[in-house]
Design an enzyme around this catalytic site. Structure first.
Site, PDB file in Angstrom:
ATOM      1  N   LYS A 220       0.854  -1.206   0.000  1.00 29.97           N
ATOM      2  CA  LYS A 220       0.000   0.000   0.000  1.00 29.97           C
ATOM      3  C   LYS A 220       0.884   1.248   0.000  1.00 29.97           C
ATOM      4  O   LYS A 220       1.903   1.287   0.689  1.00 29.97           O
ATOM      5  CB  LYS A 220      -0.898  -0.034   1.241  1.00 29.97           C
ATOM      6  CG  LYS A 220      -1.996   1.027   1.272  1.00 29.97           C
ATOM      7  CD  LYS A 220      -2.914   0.802   2.487  1.00 29.97           C
ATOM      8  CE  LYS A 220      -4.063   1.789   2.545  1.00 29.97           C
ATOM      9  NZ  LYS A 220      -4.975   1.531   3.689  1.00 29.97           N
TER      10      LYS A 220
ATOM     11  N   SER B 138      -9.973   1.458   2.775  1.00 30.51           N
ATOM     12  CA  SER B 138      -9.089   2.274   1.967  1.00 30.51           C
ATOM     13  C   SER B 138      -8.031   1.477   1.208  1.00 30.51           C
ATOM     14  O   SER B 138      -7.448   1.980   0.252  1.00 30.51           O
ATOM     15  CB  SER B 138      -8.374   3.282   2.867  1.00 30.51           C
ATOM     16  OG  SER B 138      -7.482   2.621   3.747  1.00 30.51           O
TER      17      SER B 138
ATOM     18  N   SER C 137     -10.156  -0.986   6.854  1.00 34.33           N
ATOM     19  CA  SER C 137      -9.544  -0.761   5.546  1.00 34.33           C
ATOM     20  C   SER C 137      -8.807  -1.952   4.944  1.00 34.33           C
ATOM     21  O   SER C 137      -8.430  -1.912   3.773  1.00 34.33           O
ATOM     22  CB  SER C 137      -8.586   0.429   5.617  1.00 34.33           C
ATOM     23  OG  SER C 137      -9.312   1.623   5.663  1.00 34.33           O
TER      24      SER C 137
END
Lengths: 485, 95, 487
Positions: free
Chosen positions: C80, C155, C179
């Protein structure tokens, strides 16, 4: 300084002390003053994305030491919070500080004033926090520069109760607090370099009034003298305002040491709202009693205790003891010099104290020097006092030797030997000189014998003159009296 | 506790966010809506509850007081939008 | 040349690499080609580090040839884009960091690299991890590989889509309010949020510091165990990192479900659950019982207050965490600032997207003078009640089972103008963050539109082994996790 007898001054001080740790509070960057711009920064102190603070163990220990030294309560649980505000030299956009749960509360210290010895000043709290960087404006066209070296310097903020009533109180408080942090060796106490900074909260009220008046906060005070001057200026200003029917406005004022005035900091475009909340990156700080006890057991002797020892064990006056413990360097100097005197087998702390406080300090003050800059080392001053104590030289000669030492340096023993200043204690040569003087001053001898005994001083002076001051004055006296019958 | 345009402007100022006049209204609406959600918490008695700041109960660790970082100046200044003579450069700060 | 890595699990690849039946370089090359082919459409990656990946793969092959490989040696993964990677663009999907190349490395990526993993690139995400749909990224939305008109969740939407679409053997995500788990559920993969403090946060760009936690996003629980093994453990650079030994997750993976008590919190099965999700979770319950688990009804009464609690605490922390983005030391700076005030105001207004600004505003407001007690302090107290609910439940059961999301993936754009509706989609995941617990989301079925559905297994603090072994037992008995979208 009673400015107006109808008004009482109320002062509280906030002191920021930079701690002398090796590394910064939350990262492993060096904690040193004066390095090249931005050469002591890392992603953590420079507030880069994703990085985290980790507490410096020594910072906590220094906070505990300081708390114990002011007889404060060391809290077993304290919490770091974030104080949020934007400023270019605050790289994270918040200052990590302690808010509702500081590490020390309820301390005190005692200040010595001529008319009020041992006056107690409460210390509300001591908390740990991080220093900000520096913005540089002068000499840069169309821009400012930011140097982050200072960010992350560990600070203790020491907040007093509003217990001070005059600028003299404030000055004495700062001197005592500075002495304490220096005795503890947690802070170098240098106000000019900013390692010991003071903001003053000042208000006035009519005598007898219960409520405090509106206070102002004075900043930019880089010496004890400026703190005192700024307070006096502010007290006058506030009283003038009130007397002329105006009101004191709560504000921050900057002291201008060149003009000896303070001016209001232009009101910020927005009111402060620091939005304190517990620092999520740092768990609560808990302390074991045993850890606090260990630190307590290892505390060095502090100024008040040392002054008491100087009085009890060395027989010094309260005044001398106070002067000699006002600064760490002073006490170290005195003890070192006194040790030399003791080593010479002639314990006389009073004499040593006298030489330090009168002769040495007198001369240092005259030349605007501090004890650290003394051209006469403690060892050499000790030797000088020892020479007097053992009767090697007279006090009068000693002053000459001292002047020589102060101006050109050197070991008093060598100076005495080289210049042939050694006191004449051999009674044969003194008798010979006395006889010469008596022979050449028959009139005075006559007067003495006629009852005008005060003429003896003149005769002693003549003998001393003849021996260039080296004769032992006591012996000269004794021999003269014998000869004059 | 209702939010109006002044609140939005005040908060934007604290947060250092430029919010054009035209957008203030939508912030008022959205923040009011979101804060409306929050009001249900008032029904919950919490007088004797200890606030929880950390997800797990751990104690503050500490590191030794050692200098471990070298000079990072060039690497960090290289990230700056503007720098000059080893400093981060910003518009003139007027005290 | 190895051509189709998408159908293998990380564990499979590890085995093949170890036996030298494939090389890391070929595997990496195959993934890179797949990413380069799919990314223009799916948009799972912000940065693809072809050169770095190939170099790392060659290094890994040397170690594997010398029989010095570890389970992750040579395994290509995505990370990420909020983990700082030295020398590689790290944006947090924000314009304000659109040029930020960190001169330092996060602990997570450093450990993964140390274990031999090959970093393919940096995955897309909601800006500063604020979002539930991956629609707030400055670098564009990520599409759900199962239906490209739908969101992948957020997310960690890029990380989830990448695993689902075979654009990496696995990825690393972060989970502040769901997330990892929510996008895992919506893309049909496995996502583990470890106990708060189990994995270091150093170098992980903060959203809400007391809630953020990194974890693996994988095809299987076994893969998650392999990755967690490398990521977990105390880090002296993170004062909130837990100093406790890391168990051997692989060794405990086969512990099974026999005799274990699984709590069914009634509040998670109340109204609001879509019929498809409800049906699928019912099937999963039966399956778990067949595997030897005992289902026990429990109650988590404060659950209904989780959303307001979270949307006070997380934005409050975020408003402070994001104060450092001021255009002075790194990242975006507005053009020609007039003065320092203009520099702050315009840099931040131009650099942050709408959702981030909304949360900064909200967080600033709840901390501001006069509102702190009513909002922030109140929420901290309710957080305690929520954590206490879990403690009480875990005195009776070993695990908790709950749906991960109330519904399957919604359409792109469907909720972008309705923040409250968007926030409500986190309803089943944020409790776990508030309480700091570990939880895993695993695929457990599909809805009528063939969209994946996930369920959560929530464990006691530091009992990652317990939830991994339960998830593994379930995956040994079911096939949901083996399904892939047709691309």
């Amino acid at each position: 300084m009673p400015i107006d007898p109808n008004y009482e001054t109320v002062i509280g001080l906030e002191v920021h002390t930079q701690l002398r740790t090796k590394s910064k509070i939350f990262c492993g960057c060096p904690n040193k003053f004066g390095a090249e711009a931005n050469s002591q920064i890392c992603p953590v102190c420079a507030g880069f994305p994703g990085v985290l603070p980790v507490m410096n163990r020594e910072m906590v220990n220094m906070a505990i030491k300081t708390g114990l030294a002011i007889n404060g309560q060391i809290k077993k649980l304290s919490v770091f919070s974030r104080k949020n505000y934007f400023y270019p030299d605050s790289p994270t956009g918040y200052q990590i500080s302690q808010y509702d749960l500081p590490i020390v509360e309820h301390g005190e210290l005692f200040i010595d004033l001529p008319d009020e010895p041992k006056k107690r000043i409460g210390v509300t709290r001591i908390h740990m926090e991080v220093d900000a960087g520096k913005s540089i404006h002068e000499g840069i066209v169309g821009a400012s520069w930011v140097d982050l070296n200072r960010v992350g310097t560990p600070l203790l903020e020491i907040v007093s109760e509003p217990d001070m009533r005059s600028s003299e109180d404030a000055g004495a408080y700062l001197k005592k607090l500075r002495a304490i942090v220096r005795f503890l060796d947690v802070c170098d106490g240098n106000m000019e370099e900013g390692s010991f900074r003071c903001d003053a909260n000042v208000s006035v009220r009519h005598y007898g009034a219960e409520k405090f008046g509106t206070r102002t906060e004075l900043k930019n005070l880089n010496s004890i003298r400026n703190v005192m001057r700024a307070i006096d200026f502010e007290v006058d200003r506030q009283i003038d305002l009130i007397e002329s029917g105006d009101k004191v406005v709560q504000e921050t004022r900057l002291w201008d040491a060149n003009k000896n005035i303070s001016r209001s900091m232009r009101s910020k475009e927005d009111a402060h709202d620091y939005r304190y909340f517990p620092e999520p990156d740092l768990p609560p700080l808990t302390l074991e009693q045993s850890h606090i006890d260990d630190i307590k057991a290892k505390l060095p002797e502090l100024p008040d205790a040392m002054a008491k020892r100087f009085q009890d064990e060395m027989g010094l006056s309260e005044y001398d003891a106070g002067v000699l413990t006002a600064e760490k360097e002073m006490s170290t100097y005195f003890e070192e010099a006194n040790q030399i005197v003791s080593n010479a087998g002639k314990k006389n702390a009073k004499a040593t104290a006298n030489w330090v406080t009168v002769e040495l300090l007198g001369r240092l003050n005259k030349d605007g020097l501090s004890i650290e800059d003394s051209p006469v080392s403690a060892v050499n001053l000790g030797k000088l006092v020892a020479l007097i104590q053992t009767g090697e030289i007279s006090g009068k000669i000693a002053k000459k030797v001292f002047a020589h030492m102060f101006d050109d340096g050197g070991d008093p023993e060598k100076i005495v030997a080289e210049k042939g200043l050694k006191q004449v204690t051999d009674s044969g040569s003194i008798t010979a000189e006395v006889e010469k003087v008596l022979a050449s001053h028959p009139d005075q001898v006559e007067q003495y014998r006629g009852g005008k005994t005060q003429i003896l001083g003149f005769l002693v002076g003549k003998v001393m003159q003849a021996t260039r001051g080296k004769a032992n004055p006591a012996m000269v006296n004794k021999v003269l009296k014998e000869k004059l019958g | 506790m209702s939010i109006n345009a002044d609140t939005v402007k005040h908060v934007a100022n604290l947060a250092r966010l430029n919010i054009p006049e035209a957008e203030v209204g939508s912030y008022v609406d959205q923040l009011s809506q979101i804060l409306g959600l929050m009001d249900q918490l008032n029904s919950l008695p919490t007088d004797d509850i200890e606030p929880m700041s950390h997800a797990v109960d751990i104690l503050m660790p500490a590191r030794e007081d050692e200098v471990v970082n070298g000079d990072n100046r060039e690497a960090l200044l290289a990230c700056a939008p503007d720098s000059e003579q080893s400093h981060f450069r910003v518009p003139k700060i007027i005290e | 040349m190895f051509s189709d890595p998408a159908n293998l699990t990380l564990a499979n690849m590890s085995e093949l690499l170890k036996k030298r039946e494939i090389s890391s370089e070929d595997l990496t090359q195959a993934f890179l080609e797949r990413i380069e082919g799919l990314n223009p459409d799916i948009n799972a990656y912000i940065t693809i580090d072809r050169a770095g990946a190939i170099t790392a793969a060659k290094e890994a092959d040397k170690r594997l040839d010398a029989k010095q490989g570890e389970p992750l040696t040579g395994i290509p993964i995505g990370v990420k884009d909020l983990f700082c990677t030295k020398g590689i663009l790290t944006t947090c999907a924000s314009k304000i960091l659109n040029n930020f190349i960190p001169p330092y490395e996060s602990t997570v990526t450093s450990r993964l690299k140390g274990a031999g993993a090959v970093i393919l690139g940096k995955t897309n995400m909601d800006e500063f991890a604020m979002g539930s749909s991956n629609e707030t990224s400055h670098f564009g939305v990520v599409k759900n590989p199962w239906d490209k008109s739908r969101i992948p969740g957020g997310s960690s939407g890029g990380s989830a889509a990448a695993v689902s679409a075979g654009m990496g053997s696995a990825t690393i995500g972060t989970d502040t309010g769901g997330s990892i788990r929510q996008p895992a559920a919506l893309t049909g993969i496995t996502g583990l949020k470890p106990t708060y403090g189990r994995v270091s946060r150093f170098g992980m760009i903060a959203f809400a510091s007391s809630l953020d936690q990194a974890g693996p996003m994988t095809k299987t629980a076994e893969d998650a165990a392999i990755l967690l093994q490398a990521m977990a453990g105390h880090d002296p650079k993170d004062a909130t990192s837990i100093d406790a030994p890391v168990p051997d997750y692989m060794a405990n993976l086969g512990d099974g479900l026999q005799g274990r008590k699984i709590g069914i919190p009634e509040e998670y099965f109340a109204s609001g659950l879509s019929p498809d999700v409800a049906r699928v979770i019912e099937d999963a319950k039966k399956q778990l019982t067949e595997l030897g688990a005992e289902l026990v009804p429990v109650s988590l009464p404060t659950t209904k207050h989780a959303i307001p609690t979270y949307y006070i605490l997380a934005p409050a922390e975020a408003s402070s965490n994001l104060a450092r983005y001021d255009g002075i030391r790194f990242g975006y700076r507005c053009e020609n600032p007039e003065d320092i005030r203009d520099l702050f105001f315009r840099t931040r207004a131009e650099g942050f997207g709408n959702e981030v600004k909304r949360r900064i505003m909200l967080g600033t407001y709840v901390l501001s003078s006069g509102y702190y007690d009513a909002y922030y302090l109140k929420a901290q107290k309710v957080r305690r009640l929520i954590a206490d609910d879990f403690k009480a439940a875990f005195s009776k059961v070993d695990l908790l089972l709950a749906p991960t999301t109330p519904d399957t993936a919604f359409k792109l754009g469907e909720k972008t103008n309705d923040p409250v509706q968007m926030y409500l989609s986190d309803i089943f995941t944020i409790n776990v963050n508030l309480a700091g617990l570990p939880a895993i989301s695993i695929p457990c079925g599909f809805d009528k539109d063939n969209l994946p559905i996930g369920m959560q297994l929530i464990g006691r603090p530091l009992d990652e082994s317990g939830i991994l072994s339960a998830a593994h037992a379930y995956q040994q008995a079911t096939q949901w996790h083996t399904r892939s979208p047709i691309l």
